[in-house]
Motif scaffolding. Structure first.
Motif, mmCIF file in Angstrom:
data_model
loop_
_atom_site.group_PDB
_atom_site.id
_atom_site.type_symbol
_atom_site.label_atom_id
_atom_site.label_comp_id
_atom_site.label_asym_id
_atom_site.label_seq_id
_atom_site.Cartn_x
_atom_site.Cartn_y
_atom_site.Cartn_z
ATOM 1 N N ILE B 98 -15.502 3.342 -3.987
ATOM 2 C CA ILE B 98 -14.806 2.545 -4.185
ATOM 3 C C ILE B 98 -15.563 0.640 -4.567
ATOM 4 C CG2 ILE B 98 -12.326 3.259 -3.587
ATOM 5 C CD1 ILE B 98 -13.067 2.183 -0.391
ATOM 6 N N LEU B 119 -14.235 6.491 0.334
ATOM 7 C CA LEU B 119 -13.445 6.517 -0.666
ATOM 8 C C LEU B 119 -11.978 6.784 -1.241
ATOM 9 C CD1 LEU B 119 -15.014 10.495 -0.521
ATOM 10 C CD2 LEU B 119 -15.968 8.831 -1.301
ATOM 11 N N ASP B 120 -12.064 7.058 -2.606
ATOM 12 C CA ASP B 120 -10.600 6.481 -3.385
ATOM 13 C C ASP B 120 -10.411 8.012 -3.856
ATOM 14 O OD1 ASP B 120 -8.239 6.240 -4.338
ATOM 15 O OD2 ASP B 120 -8.452 4.739 -5.605
ATOM 16 N N LEU B 121 -9.730 8.578 -2.980
ATOM 17 C CA LEU B 121 -9.410 10.389 -4.118
ATOM 18 C C LEU B 121 -8.477 10.071 -4.377
ATOM 19 C CD1 LEU B 121 -9.492 12.842 -0.802
ATOM 20 C CD2 LEU B 121 -11.324 11.876 -2.468
ATOM 21 N N PHE B 122 -8.098 8.957 -4.948
ATOM 22 C CA PHE B 122 -6.740 8.528 -6.110
ATOM 23 C C PHE B 122 -6.961 7.759 -7.219
ATOM 24 C CE2 PHE B 122 -4.463 8.820 -2.067
ATOM 25 C CZ PHE B 122 -4.056 9.901 -2.038
ATOM 26 N N THR B 124 -8.627 7.644 -11.415
ATOM 27 C CA THR B 124 -8.939 7.815 -12.439
ATOM 28 C C THR B 124 -10.000 7.968 -12.473
ATOM 29 O OG1 THR B 124 -9.146 5.233 -13.296
ATOM 30 C CG2 THR B 124 -6.812 6.696 -12.562
ATOM 31 N N PRO B 161 -4.765 15.469 -3.386
ATOM 32 C CA PRO B 161 -6.335 14.352 -3.430
ATOM 33 C C PRO B 161 -6.336 14.255 -2.008
ATOM 34 C CG PRO B 161 -4.745 13.260 -4.505
ATOM 35 C CD PRO B 161 -4.006 14.682 -3.851
ATOM 36 N N MET B 163 -9.334 15.109 1.784
ATOM 37 C CA MET B 163 -10.262 15.049 2.527
ATOM 38 C C MET B 163 -10.564 16.711 2.566
ATOM 39 S SD MET B 163 -12.190 12.146 2.539
ATOM 40 C CE MET B 163 -12.171 10.924 1.620
#
Lengths: 427, 418, 467
Positions: B98, B119-122, B124, B161, B163
């Motif tokens: 990010i 982290l940004d699991l969302f 794109t 999404p 962890m």
């Protein structure tokens, strides 16, 4: 302004330990009114309420503030401990539609107010000797904003020398003369939560105030966290989410002071999170430490609605667009379906009520929609037992609407705060 | 179709064929789960490049509940047919973070802070990596610190999404960075307002000093009970070889520095990431026993990292010399495929096709310690598959579909080509 | 200027090329003087164009042009000609770059309307771009100014051979570059207005000139005379205004062409269809503006649009206008849905192909790399092999009006040939030799930069003393 009388009547005599359990920093900030308002401070009356350790409940821990040391003209709202301000006077509002807490609307309902407090509401008789106000429209509780932006003098919400300031209290930056408060009042908003800025990880404690009369409902309703990117500031530690979380993990492990109060539930928790990953991160933090509270700002966290519901957190959404985009709407619907308690930000006061209308249009029930700006909002603000409902014992804050408050065409005709006509009306 | 190394293994593959359970004559037995996306399939292909040294012609892969249950040869009726299948690609040097918020910069040495919270699991970007065939990736903190913290290995898709669903492994190593990156943007105190960037290195020697100080402090802390610092345990693990040191070094001078530091502190386990100017230090690299994550090959040789230059035959030479290396696409998937083009580039530089395949699948999986679950098409591993329109890694081929943990992230049946 | 007769000029160019060759040295092995100036190329495969291939073929170049091409068994080869190639090679037409703003010392001018400029003043023959062109087999390049001007200067057709611009030139004063894509800080409306205003100004200017001529107050002519510039030939004569523009200028024949100032003359050439236009478009909205301006001012027929990836959305407008396009930038157009945040990827050429638009690729954008690679990736993304090959050979040739000279290996075309080590679009194939107008100008085995790049050779090896 310096010539203003510094007539501070600290009612601390009645309160042996006014700031129980707090650190020395807080003890000094308790002198805040002197320090921060010294240029223009007038009368500050601290009531015994400040002794209460239960910040989340009904006790009115506010005081009253009037400019230039003058006693408010009506005098009716000043019922404070040990001080009988004015003779009790009964006020009765007879409304075409009176909105009661259970969602019921009573035709020709009566609201009876004494000393700024509701003594009866519903299908009751108009007491003898009461001043009667007839209103040919709806009457609801005054609107409550569980989060706000722009209701403190500029910069007063951001202590940017301290990323962690658990004992800072935003309420000491509260300026009752701020013109925006009157704007909010005119839109029917009577109680607002003042949060610290989101640029610090632990910004301080929120305050809950009235938009009229300088009333302070709570000096510390929540500990305000920011887990947004704004708090990961590259000019000081922490600069990253990792650093932020690590620090918070440390503070909530064997917590002390404010953190202990939060952990025990005595102090609320209000956490700013905007992006979905920030919500996710906050929920994981909460799970590790058994925390819950209000999540402020996650407008697109639809996918996380179930997890938010499981966590027991409530949500304060940014003011949605009048016609929210599909994704915002889906997120709202997901939150409604997961039965997450929700409220809205107060930003532009003219759009505050329309947030609830948007919620209604997105599929919320009428009750949930109206509650989102009244009773639910008050609960999120942790003042749910003193404001936000038309019920016995609650503050007599109410709005006289021209019609159904969940219609766009409806306007505010009058607003009462603590039984006092604060805006509108020609009665 | 250029199945260059196919014929060699075709015979053995038939012999080593493993079929689990009954071999049904129809593939339609894959069960549809009640909720969530479907994760059970039978896919047939002209060629299956398993990355275990075999290529199966006219084969099939059976997937059940997100795992590979059978790989075999033979014409059966499957859910769909593709030209070629490779394992999901494993990116050892992902650029998906990010940004600056992924690394704690209040100290230039934060070996103990995990990138997990950064982290940004969302984002794109995961979907973008996924549609480029990358199903597993290592993510490191942004290289703004000399010792930046702990990378994680995670899936780019599949499940939710979260962890829990995505992270494959933490404790992969400790990220370090040589070169100009950790010192850029810092300044001496004079003439500027005091800020965290005042006390950080501004030169390569400063960077190296921070690294060495951290390690010397750790050595001292081991002996001196009264002395310690935050993250010392993590440095011990590096010194003991429990955690590899994943050090970014692209130009030759930084590679020399990294090798020198390995020697100075006897660090047993070192991976050089973003390695570009490798050939001039070929002998030293071979002698040191380090593994390499090579920088992305580019047409003009300029890797973009510290102006480091990388010759096209670098992967081929490393293979010749027996150096363990993975290819990486970095965050290059902007115009076209990212990592998925690198094996083609490496082959253009002389690398054999099977080595090129391994360098984006099983080798990085092994390097990241996740080869028990991903990196090849074998029974029991995650059903991470890439479907190709022709021979994999040829420029004239495309990725027609991607499966991750049994879910079709890009569906080859609907012509959703890249 | 483009000579159809392979004698005179080409002979001179040949000598020039030879000199250039000597200067560039390491690239070539060709001896200067051959008894016969014919070059014979043998190849296991000759790709004449996207439709025709010859196995085991031979190609004879004489006087810079392809004299014969066919099966080795069927073509008679001059006994004393130089022979190049062999069965391991594939011969392929030299790639044609339909538009490039590279190879120049600053491709952009800061003035908005600058048609008086000419890229001949900024082309840098030793720019590495031209070396790279040879490395990747590009033999014809349309060099134009960048997209910063509303109306840029005149372009030039060159080959990547020679150390002076004259040696490189195939056709001078070729084309004019326009831009409907506003440069940073400018609005689309301002750009469109500036574009239209330039032609309104031309119109007014010409009418004024005619008016002056009618009043016999031909100032421009007098001024030219006063400056000692005697107008001669065509410059001394007037010619009627001939254009498909929606406006016209009566009596222009009264004005000698040489009296038209150097800012307006190139625009008049454009309006009269005497030179092609290359119009930059950054997005679909620009396409409308570009086509409108070209149509109003009568040069739509000679217009080629130079498009950024997003322009595919204007495909219908392009079809209707019937213009050719040059695709620059990424083959994939990526968009993020503002609502869902999802990314969608569009393979742009798919759209053009489906709509029947003639498109060329461009290596203008260095990050997308050269034409052969883009053609290969285009196949990867879904074009047929024939479509991909066309887009880097005959389609750009056609867009430039050069289909009779370049873009295929048919008899009579210029002898621009690339010898690949294998299939032209395969991953492991390299450009081994390049022949431009019959001259062997590139040999990979003698390309030092290539050895560093591909073989990791240490460029300073021979300078070390410890070795």
């Amino acid at each position: 302004m310096l010539s203003t009388i510094l007539a501070v009547t600290l009612a601390t005599a009645a309160c042996a330990t006014p700031f129980t359990g707090e650190s020395s920093i807080d003890a000094s900030t308790a002198q805040g009114p002197l320090a921060t308002h010294d240029a223009r401070v007038a009368t500050v009356q601290l009531t015994t309420g400040d002794c209460s350790s239960d910040f989340g409940v009904s006790t009115d821990i506010g005081g009253s503030w009037t400019p230039d040391g003058r006693v408010p003209e009506s005098g009716s709202a000043l019922a404070t401990d040990g001080v009988e301000a004015a003779p009790a006077q009964l006020l009765a509002i007879v409304a075409d539609q009176l909105h009661l807490p259970d969602g019921a609307t009573v035709k020709d309902g009566v609201l009876v107010v004494r000393d700024g407090v509701i003594v009866a509401a519903g299908e009751v008789d108009v007491p003898e000797g009461a001043r009667v106000v007839r209103h040919d429209g709806h009457v609801t509780a005054g609107l409550v904003a569980p989060y706000s932006a722009g209701y403190l003098p500029s910069d007063e919400s951001n202590e940017n020398t301290r990323p962690f300031l658990p004992d800072g209290r935003v309420v000491y930056g509260f300026d009752p003369e701020l013109p925006r408060l009157a704007d909010a009042l005119e839109q029917g908003v009577t109680t607002i939560v003042l949060p610290p800025a989101v640029s610090q990880v632990v910004g301080g404690r929120t305050g809950v105030v009235k938009t009229y009369g300088g009333h302070v409902v709570s000096r510390g309703a929540h500990l305000a966290l920011s887990m947004g990117s704004q708090a990961a500031n590259v000019t000081r530690a922490p600069t990253s989410y990792g650093g932020m979380v690590r620090a918070l993990d440390g503070l909530f492990t064997e917590p002390q002071g404010a953190y202990a109060e939060v952990a025990s539930g005595n102090l609320g928790l209000m956490t700013y999170v905007s992006e979905r990953h920030e919500v996710d991160r906050a929920l994981r933090l909460f799970a590790r430490h058994g925390l819950k509270g209000a999540l402020v700002g996650p407008s697109l966290a639809g996918e996380l609605a179930e997890r938010i519901a499981e966590s027991g957190c409530s949500v304060v959404l940014p003011t949605p667009d009048l016609v929210p985009n599909e994704r915002e709407r889906d997120a709202m619907v997901a939150l409604f379906e997961a039965k997450v308690a929700f409220g809205f930000w107060l930003n532009d006061p003219s759009r505050y009520r329309s947030s609830a209308i948007t919620a209604l249009r997105a599929g919320a029930t009428r009750d949930d929609a109206l509650n989102s700006i009244t009773s639910t909002a008050a609960k999120i603000a942790r003042v749910g037992t003193s404001v936000g409902q038309l019920a016995r014992g609650f503050d007599a804050d109410f709005v006289l609407w021209s019609g159904d408050p969940l219609e766009f065409t409806t306007t505010v005709e009058a607003v009462y705060v603590r039984g006092e006509l604060a805006f509108g009306g020609d009665q | 179709m250029a199945l260059g190394f196919l014929s060699t293994f075709a015979a053995t593959s038939a012999a080593t064929l493993v079929l689990v359970g009954n071999a049904p004559t129809t593939g339609a037995l894959s069960t549809q789960q009640d909720d969530g996306p479907r994760t059970s399939w039978t896919v047939t292909a002209d060629a299956i490049y398993t990355a275990t040294g075999t290529v199966i012609e006219n084969g099939f892969v059976r997937v059940s509940d997100g795992e590979i249950t059978a790989v075999g040869r033979g014409k059966i009726k499957g859910d769909f047919h593709v030209a070629a299948i490779t394992p999901g690609l494993v990116e050892a040097s992902s650029g998906v973070t990010i940004g600056p918020e992924s690394v704690e910069q209040d100290s230039e040495s934060t070996p103990h802070i995990s990138v997990e919270e950064g982290l940004d699991l969302f984002s794109t970007r995961w979907a973008r990596e996924l549609s480029g065939g990358v199903t597993t990736t290592m993510v490191s903190p942004l290289d703004r610190n000399v010792l930046g913290g702990l990378p994680v290995v995670l899936k780019t898709g599949g499940g939710e999404p979260t962890m829990d669903d995505r992270v494959l492994r933490t404790g992969v190593g400790v990220r370090a960075c040589m070169g100009s990156e950790p010192s850029s943007g810092n300044s001496p105190v004079f003439g500027r307002a005091f800020g965290i960037f005042n006390r950080r290195p501004t030169t390569r020697m400063g960077v190296e000093w921070v690294f060495r100080r951290t390690f010397y402090d750790a050595l001292r802390a081991r002996k001196d009970a009264d002395f310690t610092f935050e993250g010392v345990e993590t440095v011990y693990q590096v010194l003991d070889g429990e955690l590899p040191l994943i050090v970014r070094a692209s130009p030759r001078l930084d590679i020399i520095t990294a090798l020198g530091l390995k020697q100075e502190f006897s660090i047993p386990n070192v991976v050089i990431d973003g390695a570009a100017e490798v050939l001039p230090e070929e002998e030293a690299i071979v002698a040191s026993g380090v593994s390499l994550i090579l920088a992305p090959l580019t047409f003009d040789g300029n890797t973009g990292a510290d102006r480091a230059y990388m010759a096209w035959n670098t992967p081929a030479r490393m293979a010749e010399r027996g150096v363990t290396f993975a290819l990486s696409g970095g965050s290059s998937r902007n115009d076209d495929l990212g990592l998925a083009l690198q094996p083609g580039h490496a082959m253009r530089g002389g690398l054999a096709a099977d080595a090129a395949l391994a360098a984006v699948t099983i080798v990085p999986a092994r390097m990241l310690g996740v080869d028990d679950r991903v990196g090849s098409i074998e029974q029991g591993k995650h059903a991470d598959l890439v479907f190709w329109s022709g021979a994999p890694f040829q420029y004239t081929s495309s990725i027609t579909g991607v499966m991750v943990s049994g879910e079709l992230a890009v569906d080859p049946r609907h012509g959703e080509e890249l | 200027m483009f000579s159809l007769e392979p004698t005179g000029r080409l002979k001179a160019a040949f000598l020039g090329t030879a000199l250039a060759t000597a200067a560039i040295g390491p690239f070539t092995s060709t001896a200067l003087a051959q008894a016969n100036d014919a070059l014979v190329i043998e190849a296991g495969r000759i790709v004449i164009d996207s439709e025709t291939e010859i196995e085991d073929g031979v190609l004879v170049i004489e006087g810079g042009r392809i004299a014969k091409v066919g099966k080795r068994s069927e073509v008679e080869v001059p006994w004393d000609a130089q022979v190049l190639g062999g069965p391991e090679f594939t011969a392929f037409p030299g790639f044609v770059e339909a538009y490039s703003a590279r190879g120049m010392d600053r491709a952009n001018e800061s003035i908005d309307v600058a048609p008086f400029l000419d890229v001949q003043d900024s082309i840098d023959p030793i720019n590495v771009y031209f070396q790279d062109c040879l490395r990747w087999g590009i033999t014809s390049i349309n060099v134009q100014q960048g997209a910063d001007c509303v109306i840029g200067g005149r372009g030039r057709l060159v080959k990547p051979v020679g150390i002076t611009i004259d040696q490189m030139t195939v056709r001078p004063h070729f084309g004019l570059v326009l831009s409907a894509d506003p440069k940073r800080g400018k609005s689309r409306a301002t750009q469109a207005q500036a574009l239209r205003e330039s032609f309104s100004e031309l119109h007014r200017y010409l009418e004024d000139l005619v008016g002056s001529a009618r009043e016999d107050a031909d100032l421009a002519r007098r001024e030219a005379k006063a400056q000692g510039r005697e107008l001669e030939g065509e410059d001394a004569e007037g010619r009627a205004f001939k254009s498909a523009a929606t406006w016209s200028v009566d009596g222009l024949e009264l004005v000698p062409r040489g009296a038209i100032d150097e800012k307006q003359a190139p625009l008049l050439d454009l309006v009269e269809g005497r030179t092609p236009a290359f119009i930059h478009c950054g997005g679909p909205h620009d396409v409308h503006i570009a086509i409108d301006v070209a149509r109003e001012n009568g040069f739509l027929e000679r217009t080629t649009l130079v498009l950024q990836p997003a322009c595919w959305k204007a495909a219908d407008v392009i079809v209707e206008a019937g213009v050719d396009v040059v695709h620059t930038g990424s083959l994939i157009h990526r968009e993020t849905d503002p609502v869902t945040g999802d990314e969608t990827e569009t393979f742009v050429l798919d759209v053009y192909r489906d709509k029947g638009i003639s498109f060329s690729l461009s290596s203008q954008n260095s990050s997308t790399t050269s034409l052969w690679y883009q053609a290969a990736r285009a196949i990867g993304h879904g074009l047929t092999r024939a479509q991909a090959i066309d887009s880097v050979t005959i389609a750009p040739a056609r867009a430039l009006g050069l289909e009779a000279h370049v873009g295929s290996l048919q008899t009579g075309r210029l002898g621009n040939v690339v010898l690949f080590s294998g299939d032209p679009l395969a991953t492991t194939t390299w450009v081994e030799h390049v022949i431009v107008e019959g001259e062997h100008v590139y040999d990979r085995s003698k390309d030092p930069r290539n050895r560093i790049l591909i073989e990791g050779e240490d460029p300073f090896d021979n300078l070390r003393t410890d070795g």
